[in-house]
Design an enzyme around this catalytic site. Sequence first.
Site, PDB file in Angstrom:
ATOM      1  N   LEU A 134       0.845  -1.194   0.000  1.00 50.09           N
ATOM      2  CA  LEU A 134       0.000   0.000   0.000  1.00 50.09           C
ATOM      3  C   LEU A 134       0.881   1.245   0.000  1.00 50.09           C
ATOM      4  O   LEU A 134       2.067   1.171   0.303  1.00 50.09           O
ATOM      5  CB  LEU A 134      -0.896  -0.004   1.237  1.00 50.09           C
ATOM      6  CG  LEU A 134      -1.773  -1.236   1.404  1.00 50.09           C
ATOM      7  CD1 LEU A 134      -2.490  -1.169   2.738  1.00 50.09           C
ATOM      8  CD2 LEU A 134      -2.778  -1.316   0.286  1.00 50.09           C
ATOM      9  N   ASP A 135       0.288   2.402  -0.351  1.00 51.24           N
ATOM     10  CA  ASP A 135       1.070   3.635  -0.255  1.00 51.24           C
ATOM     11  C   ASP A 135       0.625   4.433   0.966  1.00 51.24           C
ATOM     12  O   ASP A 135      -0.214   3.998   1.752  1.00 51.24           O
ATOM     13  CB  ASP A 135       0.962   4.449  -1.556  1.00 51.24           C
ATOM     14  CG  ASP A 135      -0.464   4.833  -1.861  1.00 51.24           C
ATOM     15  OD1 ASP A 135      -1.324   4.621  -0.990  1.00 51.24           O
ATOM     16  OD2 ASP A 135      -0.715   5.343  -2.962  1.00 51.24           O
TER      17      ASP A 135
END
Lengths: 132, 125
Positions: free
Chosen positions: B80-81
């Site tokens: 994920l960012d």
Amino acid sequence: MSFTLRSVKVPPNSANLEEARSRVFEFFKTACRSLPSIMDMYNLDDVASKSQLRSVISSEIRKNSHVTNPKVIDMLLFKGTEDLNNILEHAKQRHHIIGQYVVGPQGLVQDLDPKDRGMSNFLKNFYRSNYF
Amino acid sequence: MALRTAVLRHIRVPAQTLTLTGSKQQQWSLSGSFRFMSSHDDHLTREDVIERVLSVVKSFPKVDPAQVTPEVHFQKDLGLDSLDNVEIVMALEEEFKLEIPDKEADKIDTCNLAIEYIYNHPMAS
């Protein structure tokens, strides 16, 4: 009167990319925290869930993830804040919200910007010819 | 109107039963140890927190539910960012009815940290 004054107020520019970045997260948090009242205000409980709307907000932000100029980010943030304020002031109606944020991401909204590069040319021309 | 008066004429409220049982009821409510409206007597158990945190993370659309364990790192392990990270923290806030301040929210990047923070938070519910 109150909402025009509030939306005119502009925060100082971000000095660097890091500051602009943290401001984006701040805006995202404010938007997420105002989701319950928005859902109450516009009776959105039967058409969308909070997590769905949260994903929509983050995907709207992610659309502009290629922007690296802090001034441009500030401008986009200003637009986002303005939109959020308008929603919270009830300056919109239920179908605005549904069209823009509930149905929109699935593809009924014609967003003819460089943002939507993934869309096929055929569809783009099709939509353009139908909406003058 | 006529119906109402007719009904009212025939209804008799047994008034003396209340005064008779009043003393008993008072005694019961004083001696009862169960306090109905009192809050935060029962804190969340650790297992409960773990389970709910994991279910929040698993229900996140970009996450593969099979990969989620209590030790998982949001950005390194789940791909994920930083924006997804904030989104998960906001989902946790909603689930446990908290408001996590920015400084703490920035530090929460693994399931373990989230569980620790929420378990030690006095207002988590």
